[in-house]
Motif scaffolding. Structure first.
Motif, short mmCIF file in Angstrom:
data_model
loop_
_atom_site.label_atom_id
_atom_site.label_comp_id
_atom_site.label_asym_id
_atom_site.label_seq_id
_atom_site.Cartn_x
_atom_site.Cartn_y
_atom_site.Cartn_z
N THR A 42 0.84 -1.21 0.00
CA THR A 42 0.00 0.00 0.00
C THR A 42 0.87 1.26 0.00
O THR A 42 0.37 2.35 -0.23
N ARG A 90 -14.55 -1.75 5.14
CA ARG A 90 -13.16 -2.09 4.86
C ARG A 90 -12.82 -1.85 3.39
O ARG A 90 -12.43 -2.77 2.68
N CYS A 92 -10.39 -0.25 2.16
CA CYS A 92 -8.95 -0.17 1.88
C CYS A 92 -8.41 -1.47 1.25
O CYS A 92 -7.60 -1.41 0.31
N THR A 93 -8.85 -2.60 1.74
CA THR A 93 -8.31 -3.86 1.23
C THR A 93 -8.65 -4.05 -0.24
O THR A 93 -7.80 -4.46 -1.03
N LYS A 97 -5.22 -3.43 -2.08
CA LYS A 97 -4.57 -4.75 -2.13
C LYS A 97 -5.18 -5.66 -3.20
O LYS A 97 -4.46 -6.24 -4.01
N GLY A 174 0.59 -5.38 8.00
CA GLY A 174 -0.38 -4.44 7.41
C GLY A 174 0.06 -3.00 7.60
O GLY A 174 1.15 -2.71 8.10
N CYS A 175 -0.83 -2.10 7.20
CA CYS A 175 -0.52 -0.68 7.22
C CYS A 175 -0.22 -0.20 8.65
O CYS A 175 -0.81 -0.71 9.60
N PHE A 177 -1.25 2.34 9.99
CA PHE A 177 -2.45 2.92 10.60
C PHE A 177 -3.60 1.93 10.69
O PHE A 177 -4.74 2.31 10.94
N CYS A 178 -3.33 0.64 10.48
CA CYS A 178 -4.43 -0.31 10.39
C CYS A 178 -5.36 -0.23 11.61
O CYS A 178 -4.92 -0.27 12.75
N PHE A 179 -6.65 -0.15 11.31
CA PHE A 179 -7.67 0.00 12.36
C PHE A 179 -7.86 -1.28 13.17
O PHE A 179 -8.58 -1.30 14.15
N PHE A 180 -7.22 -2.37 12.72
CA PHE A 180 -7.31 -3.61 13.50
C PHE A 180 -6.39 -3.58 14.72
O PHE A 180 -6.39 -4.49 15.52
N CYS A 275 -8.25 -9.22 7.34
CA CYS A 275 -8.39 -9.84 6.03
C CYS A 275 -7.16 -10.64 5.62
O CYS A 275 -6.06 -10.36 6.05
N CYS A 278 -4.08 -8.94 3.90
CA CYS A 278 -3.22 -8.07 4.70
C CYS A 278 -2.47 -8.80 5.80
O CYS A 278 -1.36 -8.43 6.13
S1 SF4 Z 1 -3.63 -3.55 6.62
FE1 SF4 Z 1 -5.50 -2.73 7.57
S2 SF4 Z 1 -5.60 -0.58 6.81
FE2 SF4 Z 1 -4.15 -1.68 5.47
S3 SF4 Z 1 -5.37 -2.39 3.73
FE3 SF4 Z 1 -5.34 -4.06 5.24
S4 SF4 Z 1 -7.17 -3.78 6.52
FE4 SF4 Z 1 -6.79 -1.86 5.40
#
Ligand code: SF4
Length: 280
Positions: A42, A90, A92-93, A97, A174-175, A177-180, A275, A278
């Protein structure tokens, strides 16, 4: 590409930067020598992930193709009206990706049948966010061969690859800043990568409707903004809760690896799994 017979399937494997996909790459190295590895980049991944990819490339003896989205995260954020992605939205995925993966497959391999190797383990019961293109079939070697979580560490240890360094403070790739991320992981990001924490903070917004006076907040975590989370008293509270959870785990279980304890402590109330593209 080197595969000449266009009816023969092409073998591809996504590396996410996590331990399971890394273990699968190691596991498949000699089983499928003509594997094509890729990483959906990303552009907002952790520095430790990029380091780990280089290490894996050395071990595998071949490059991992970096697949970038056509536009950066900030572009899509505008399209989605500043709504930061979340487990319920979601976007972003798909944009960052999945789309680049499908574009790469189409450009590089056309309509050839594709076998996409996925690192879901035998002790997991989850589906993933997979491509629905008709020529792509998912393959699950760990499920087929009965490999479970402990096997991941064993495979990586034996290969001398180990786990990614971000596991010292975060459980998932993952990113940045991932919200997970859990609260303790946001604190980890602030401590390890203060510049990235600031970047994540800059995506958060608060807007007041001039007519209704209603304030809309766009934050990564539903309960608080990153500015609130980084206050010293809040950080101390999060760390204390995290340590307590880890101690509880340690007391209730047989001696476990630190990483596993960390995962268990953080996953206590986790009802949403990230996901496949990611976080494997
Ligand atoms: S790592 Fe998190 S923020 Fe990045 S694409 Fe995957 S779900 Fe989205």
């Amino acid at each position: 590409m080197t595969d000449d017979n266009i009816d023969e399937p092409v073998h591809v494997m996504g590396i996410s930067g996590g331990k399971d996909s890394a273990a699968l790459a190691v596991y498949m190295k000699n089983r499928v020598p003509d594997m094509h590895y890729f990483f959906c980049d990303t552009g907002d991944e952790l520095p430790e992930t990029y380091e780990y990819l280089t290490l894996l490339e050395t071990y595998l003896g071949k490059p991992i193709a970096r697949l970038n989205p056509d536009r950066p995260f900030s572009h899509y954020l505008k399209i989605y009206d500043n709504y930061l992605p979340s487990p319920r939205m979601r976007w972003c995925t798909a944009q960052l990706k999945l789309k680049p993966f499908e574009a790469w497959v189409e450009t590089t391999f056309g309509d050839r049948p594709i076998k996409s190797y996925v690192a879901i383990r035998a002790d997991e019961d989850r589906d993933g966010y997979l491509s629905h293109k008709p020529n792509i079939t998912a393959v699950y070697p760990f499920k087929e061969d009965g490999l479970v979580k402990d096997d991941m560490f064993r495979v990586l240890d034996e290969a001398g690859v180990g786990v990614p360094k971000y596991y010292e403070w975060r459980t998932r790739s993952g990113c940045y800043f991932c919200f997970f991320q859990r609260k303790a992981e946001w604190v980890g990001l602030k401590e390890r990568h203060p510049d990235l924490y600031e970047k994540a903070k800059a995506f958060e917004k608060s807007e007041t409707d001039p007519v209704t006076g209603e304030t809309k907040k766009y934050t990564w975590s539903q309960s608080e903004s990153l500015s609130e989370l980084e206050q010293p008293e809040r950080v101390a509270q999060i760390k204390a809760a995290h340590e307590k959870a880890m101690a509880r785990e340690a007391a209730s279980k047989k001696p476990a690896r630190l990483l596993e304890m960390f995962e268990q402590a953080l996953d206590e109330d986790d009802d949403t799994l990230p996901c496949l593209m990611c976080n494997l």
